[in-house]
Design an enzyme around this catalytic site. Structure first.
Site, PDB file in Angstrom:
ATOM      1  N   GLY A 172       0.809  -1.218   0.000  1.00 45.59           N
ATOM      2  CA  GLY A 172       0.000   0.000   0.000  1.00 45.59           C
ATOM      3  C   GLY A 172       0.837   1.259   0.000  1.00 45.59           C
ATOM      4  O   GLY A 172       0.483   2.259  -0.647  1.00 45.59           O
ATOM      5  N   ASP A 173       1.951   1.243   0.720  1.00 47.88           N
ATOM      6  CA  ASP A 173       2.836   2.409   0.754  1.00 47.88           C
ATOM      7  C   ASP A 173       3.425   2.679  -0.626  1.00 47.88           C
ATOM      8  O   ASP A 173       3.497   3.829  -1.073  1.00 47.88           O
ATOM      9  CB  ASP A 173       3.968   2.188   1.763  1.00 47.88           C
ATOM     10  N   TYR A 174       3.860   1.613  -1.289  1.00 44.82           N
ATOM     11  CA  TYR A 174       4.419   1.777  -2.637  1.00 44.82           C
ATOM     12  C   TYR A 174       3.341   2.231  -3.620  1.00 44.82           C
ATOM     13  O   TYR A 174       3.559   3.139  -4.432  1.00 44.82           O
ATOM     14  CB  TYR A 174       5.046   0.458  -3.110  1.00 44.82           C
ATOM     15  N   SER A 220       2.261   5.848  -3.241  1.00 46.40           N
ATOM     16  CA  SER A 220       3.295   6.738  -3.749  1.00 46.40           C
ATOM     17  C   SER A 220       3.263   6.815  -5.273  1.00 46.40           C
ATOM     18  O   SER A 220       3.484   7.883  -5.857  1.00 46.40           O
ATOM     19  CB  SER A 220       4.679   6.268  -3.288  1.00 46.40           C
TER      20      SER A 220
END
Length: 412
Positions: free
Chosen positions: A183-185, A188
């Site tokens: 989710g973080d990738y 971004s």
């Protein structure tokens, strides 16, 4: 640090597409800051603003190294950045930060919504300092809505966004969809799309804007047709294990030498090729499993046939036979497999750097590959505050005496 091969490096007279753009990254960990790393790969100057004492918590997240301020995660994902220390909880720190914003193009932040406003760094103050500023704001649930102030992490976003519900085997506990913060990738990546669109708008109008990305939204956007299927038919997609509800055989299979391969037969033609590779062409006749609907109805039987065939051969043998018949097949790679794989090597997917005091550090290389202006990695995650003096003295014209005073008071 080892230089990139000449074929992967722009020539001295060639300018990278984001050269001349200054990005201020004031976020923590990965969601948002990863977008800044990508911009740095393609030429942007990225100033990582961190707390003077503690820095970004990601410096301590992951596998420790001999560098006290850098884990392997930090070295990999803090790439192409310069570290500038400013305490945004102090009034003078906010004033310095606004001076920096006035000379920048993009700001990336991922604090809990409302935090920047509490520091006196809301959109109104930022826009007053720089009307052209593009701001990327990444948070767990976005800047609006009833959950906006809740803590947001990739693990929670995977669950809330609907991905974790699909991960695992039927009737069993939902599992983590991989042990990495997808989710973080993903948030971004959506964030950088927004930044590039906003920069185009900035060029045409001279005005900046805010990009608002919730991590859960980036996860939810990847879930193909499940929203449409539920909206039209009330269908809830359940966990399918390593298979797929739309195709069979379509999953992971264990080989004789205790390795794993992935097979994906999504059409009748692909299954026909697999039947030939298995030397059981009769399986692809209309009387048996040659029609997709019949295969789906006999999912367990078809999978069992493939399980037994794959289990009778080594991984190399399965790959050879499937590739000869153009069956979609691939190794289920561990990282050890990836390091040895000729395709990863040929594509240059592993970038190697000699880091002082650590030896060779291997990180994922730049993606995507551009033919005329390929990206590059100039440095791995920087030491805390390595560019503070440079930015204060040369960019913001603060005197050496004043810099010393600011350091003494731990403002920078």
């Amino acid at each position: 640090m080892k230089p990139l091969p000449p074929s992967d490096r722009p020539s001295d007279h060639e300018q990278l597409p984001l050269s001349g753009i200054r990005v201020v990254d004031v976020g923590n960990f990965l969601a948002g800051p990863y977008a800044a790393s990508i911009m740095g790969e393609f030429g942007a100057e990225v100033l990582k603003v961190e707390h003077p004492i503690s820095g970004d918590p990601m410096r301590r997240f992951g596998t420790p190294t001999k560098r006290h301020d850098a884990t392997l995660a930090w070295l990999s994902e803090g790439r192409n950045k310069k570290s500038v220390t400013i305490d945004l909880r102090q009034k003078e720190g906010v004033q310095i930060f606004l001076k920096l914003i006035a000379k920048s193009d993009v700001l990336i932040e991922n604090f809990r919504p409302g935090t920047m406003e509490e520091w006196g760094l809301g959109w109104e103050q930022l826009r007053e300092a720089n009307p052209r500023l593009v701001v990327l704001r990444v948070s767990g649930y976005g800047q609006t809505g009833p959950y906006r102030r809740r803590s947001g992490f990739a693990h929670i976003a995977h669950a809330f966004g609907g991905l974790s519900y699909l991960a695992g085997f039927p009737g069993e506990t939902p599992v983590l969809p991989g042990t990495v913060p997808l989710g973080d990738y993903m948030s971004s990546l959506y964030g950088i799309i927004g930044v590039l669109v906003a920069l185009r708008h900035q060029e045409e109008t001279g005005r900046g804007q805010v990009i608002d990305v919730g991590i859960y939204e980036a996860v939810f956007r990847q879930l193909d047709e499940i929203a449409a299927a539920y909206g039209l038919f009330g269908k809830v997609r359940e966990r399918e294990g390593s298979g797929s509800f739309v195709a069979v055989p379509h999953g992971h299979f264990r080989t004789k030498d205790d390795k794993w391969i992935a097979i994906a037969c999504t059409t009748d033609k692909m299954f026909e090729r697999l039947a030939e590779a298995m030397e059981q062409s009769e399986l692809a006749t209309t009387g048996l499993y040659g029609d997709q609907r019949k295969r789906l109805a006999a999912r367990d039987q078809v999978n069992q046939i493939v399980i037994e065939w794959v289990g009778s051969l080594t991984r190399a043998e399965v790959l050879e036979r499937c590739l000869e018949k153009e069956v979609p097949v691939g190794k289920v790679n561990s990282i050890a497999d990836i390091f040895e794989d000729e395709h990863f090597q040929a594509r240059g997917n592993l970038a190697r750097f000699e880091e002082e005091g650590l030896g060779e550090v291997v990180v994922p290389a730049v993606v995507p590959t551009l033919s005329a202006t390929p990206g590059r990695i100039t440095n791995l995650g920087p030491p805390l505050g390595d560019a503070t003096y440079e930015v204060m003295r040369e960019l913001l014209d603060i005197t050496a005496d004043e810099i010393r005073r600011l350091r003494q008071h731990k403002i920078i």
